[in-house]
Design a protein around this motif. Sequence first.
Motif, PDB file in Angstrom:
ATOM      1  N   LEU A  56      60.426  17.873-102.400  1.00 38.84           N
ATOM      2  CA  LEU A  56      61.797  18.203-101.994  1.00 38.84           C
ATOM      3  C   LEU A  56      61.721  19.122-100.790  1.00 38.84           C
ATOM      4  O   LEU A  56      61.106  20.185-100.844  1.00 38.84           O
ATOM      5  CB  LEU A  56      62.550  18.897-103.139  1.00 38.84           C
ATOM      6  N   LEU A  57      62.331  18.688 -99.691  1.00 41.66           N
ATOM      7  CA  LEU A  57      62.364  19.465 -98.455  1.00 41.66           C
ATOM      8  C   LEU A  57      63.747  20.066 -98.263  1.00 41.66           C
ATOM      9  O   LEU A  57      64.758  19.374 -98.425  1.00 41.66           O
ATOM     10  CB  LEU A  57      62.039  18.579 -97.253  1.00 41.66           C
ATOM     11  N   ARG A  58      63.804  21.346 -97.927  1.00 41.95           N
ATOM     12  CA  ARG A  58      65.041  21.959 -97.443  1.00 41.95           C
ATOM     13  C   ARG A  58      64.865  22.303 -95.982  1.00 41.95           C
ATOM     14  O   ARG A  58      64.002  23.088 -95.623  1.00 41.95           O
ATOM     15  CB  ARG A  58      65.378  23.252 -98.194  1.00 41.95           C
ATOM     16  N   TYR A  59      65.664  21.687 -95.121  1.00 42.16           N
ATOM     17  CA  TYR A  59      65.722  22.063 -93.706  1.00 42.16           C
ATOM     18  C   TYR A  59      67.119  22.611 -93.467  1.00 42.16           C
ATOM     19  O   TYR A  59      68.103  21.873 -93.564  1.00 42.16           O
ATOM     20  CB  TYR A  59      65.447  20.869 -92.793  1.00 42.16           C
ATOM     21  N   GLU A  60      67.200  23.915 -93.197  1.00 44.57           N
ATOM     22  CA  GLU A  60      68.488  24.613 -93.149  1.00 44.57           C
ATOM     23  C   GLU A  60      69.219  24.341 -94.459  1.00 44.57           C
ATOM     24  O   GLU A  60      68.740  24.689 -95.524  1.00 44.57           O
ATOM     25  CB  GLU A  60      69.275  24.223 -91.902  1.00 44.57           C
ATOM     26  N   GLN A  61      70.391  23.676 -94.412  1.00 46.44           N
ATOM     27  CA  GLN A  61      71.115  23.424 -95.655  1.00 46.44           C
ATOM     28  C   GLN A  61      71.004  21.977 -96.127  1.00 46.44           C
ATOM     29  O   GLN A  61      71.714  21.559 -97.033  1.00 46.44           O
ATOM     30  CB  GLN A  61      72.606  23.783 -95.508  1.00 46.44           C
ATOM     31  N   ASN A  62      70.097  21.201 -95.522  1.00 42.37           N
ATOM     32  CA  ASN A  62      69.933  19.799 -95.882  1.00 42.37           C
ATOM     33  C   ASN A  62      68.699  19.613 -96.757  1.00 42.37           C
ATOM     34  O   ASN A  62      67.607  20.070 -96.411  1.00 42.37           O
ATOM     35  CB  ASN A  62      69.816  18.939 -94.621  1.00 42.37           C
ATOM     36  N   TYR A  63      68.868  18.918 -97.877  1.00 47.25           N
ATOM     37  CA  TYR A  63      67.781  18.670 -98.830  1.00 47.25           C
ATOM     38  C   TYR A  63      67.419  17.191 -98.825  1.00 47.25           C
ATOM     39  O   TYR A  63      68.299  16.325 -98.898  1.00 47.25           O
ATOM     40  CB  TYR A  63      68.190  19.093-100.235  1.00 47.25           C
ATOM     41  N   ASN A  81      71.188  23.327-106.720  1.00 44.45           N
ATOM     42  CA  ASN A  81      72.380  24.021-107.214  1.00 44.45           C
ATOM     43  C   ASN A  81      72.309  25.528-107.005  1.00 44.45           C
ATOM     44  O   ASN A  81      73.342  26.211-106.940  1.00 44.45           O
ATOM     45  CB  ASN A  81      72.592  23.714-108.702  1.00 44.45           C
ATOM     46  N   ASN A  82      71.112  26.073-106.906  1.00 42.90           N
ATOM     47  CA  ASN A  82      70.945  27.515-106.687  1.00 42.90           C
ATOM     48  C   ASN A  82      71.170  27.921-105.234  1.00 42.90           C
ATOM     49  O   ASN A  82      71.180  29.109-104.913  1.00 42.90           O
ATOM     50  CB  ASN A  82      69.551  27.965-107.135  1.00 42.90           C
ATOM     51  N   ALA A  83      71.340  26.924-104.354  1.00 38.39           N
ATOM     52  CA  ALA A  83      71.565  27.230-102.944  1.00 38.39           C
ATOM     53  C   ALA A  83      72.977  27.761-102.742  1.00 38.39           C
ATOM     54  O   ALA A  83      73.921  27.351-103.422  1.00 38.39           O
ATOM     55  CB  ALA A  83      71.361  25.977-102.090  1.00 38.39           C
ATOM     56  N   GLY A  84      73.140  28.660-101.800  1.00 38.47           N
ATOM     57  CA  GLY A  84      74.458  29.188-101.482  1.00 38.47           C
ATOM     58  C   GLY A  84      75.051  28.479-100.290  1.00 38.47           C
ATOM     59  O   GLY A  84      74.329  27.941 -99.446  1.00 38.47           O
ATOM     60  N   GLY A  85      76.383  28.474-100.192  1.00 33.10           N
ATOM     61  CA  GLY A  85      77.049  27.911 -99.034  1.00 33.10           C
ATOM     62  C   GLY A  85      77.062  26.398 -99.020  1.00 33.10           C
ATOM     63  O   GLY A  85      76.731  25.732 -99.998  1.00 33.10           O
ATOM     64  N   ARG A  86      77.427  25.849 -97.877  1.00 37.54           N
ATOM     65  CA  ARG A  86      77.518  24.396 -97.712  1.00 37.54           C
ATOM     66  C   ARG A  86      76.134  23.771 -97.807  1.00 37.54           C
ATOM     67  O   ARG A  86      75.142  24.362 -97.387  1.00 37.54           O
ATOM     68  CB  ARG A  86      78.136  24.097 -96.345  1.00 37.54           C
ATOM     69  N   LEU A  87      76.052  22.559 -98.359  1.00 36.15           N
ATOM     70  CA  LEU A  87      74.759  21.887 -98.413  1.00 36.15           C
ATOM     71  C   LEU A  87      74.939  20.385 -98.257  1.00 36.15           C
ATOM     72  O   LEU A  87      76.021  19.838 -98.467  1.00 36.15           O
ATOM     73  CB  LEU A  87      74.007  22.231 -99.703  1.00 36.15           C
ATOM     74  N   GLU A  88      73.839  19.738 -97.899  1.00 40.52           N
ATOM     75  CA  GLU A  88      73.806  18.290 -97.745  1.00 40.52           C
ATOM     76  C   GLU A  88      72.560  17.760 -98.433  1.00 40.52           C
ATOM     77  O   GLU A  88      71.531  18.435 -98.489  1.00 40.52           O
ATOM     78  CB  GLU A  88      73.784  17.905 -96.263  1.00 40.52           C
TER      79      GLU A  88
END
Length: 264
Positions: A56-63, A81-88
Amino acid sequence: MIRKLNANDHDSVMALIGHKPAENLFIIGDIEAYGYDADIQELWGQFENEKLIAILLRYEQNYIPFSEQAYDVQGFAEIINNAGGRLEISGLKYIIEPLKPLIKREVKKLHETYYAKCSAISYEVEQERLLQVSYLQASEYKDNVDMLRSIPEFEGGYFSVEARKREAEDKTGRTYIVRNEQGTMVASASSTAENSQSAMIVGVGTRPAYERQGYATLCMEKLCSELLAEGKSLCLFYDNPAAGNIYKRMGFEDIGFWTMIRYE
């Protein structure tokens, strides 16, 4: 077991994703650009019997997840789900589908598109015809952006002179164009997200009133020939099956669907 990945895991990561460079274009490119320790991105891996089976890669807010088998969907969902703010979330549809019902956010936008790849052009390219094609120069960036914005199917697309400059400087993209006898730029095709193993084809378009004369195909032939000669696998998104038929005649084959979901 899921844990954070680091540079010591690189061989295991590439063993998992390296044999499918088109499917993993974004993950490979981000690892090459930012490694495992940058604030801008994080990587997690699921291990079974000490073997990496999912990433699983997170680049900025994109997973972006990837696996070739059943993976710990609950574990990946918990990280997201533990990420804050907007996500993709984006990725191959069959990988994203089991994640969708576990994400505790409201969906703002969901888009699915065909995803195709190419490892060789399916016919012999006439090299003499390619003399009509030229590499986009810095002095032509604005003309190219204006042309692309004039194409109805690209309405709302993210084209800019700054992006052209950045891709040229970072060597993550290139553009080829055709001008007619009057000097008008009539078509172009670009690559983006280039890495050592793969590249994505984007922005294949023809100026209105100049369609169906083979101009965009010429740009594609030049661009794809060059990238394939460098040993890169090619991939692209498309929504229109008619456009897909054009790409398939050149040698692209459908991988499946690519899903992109934006959450509030």
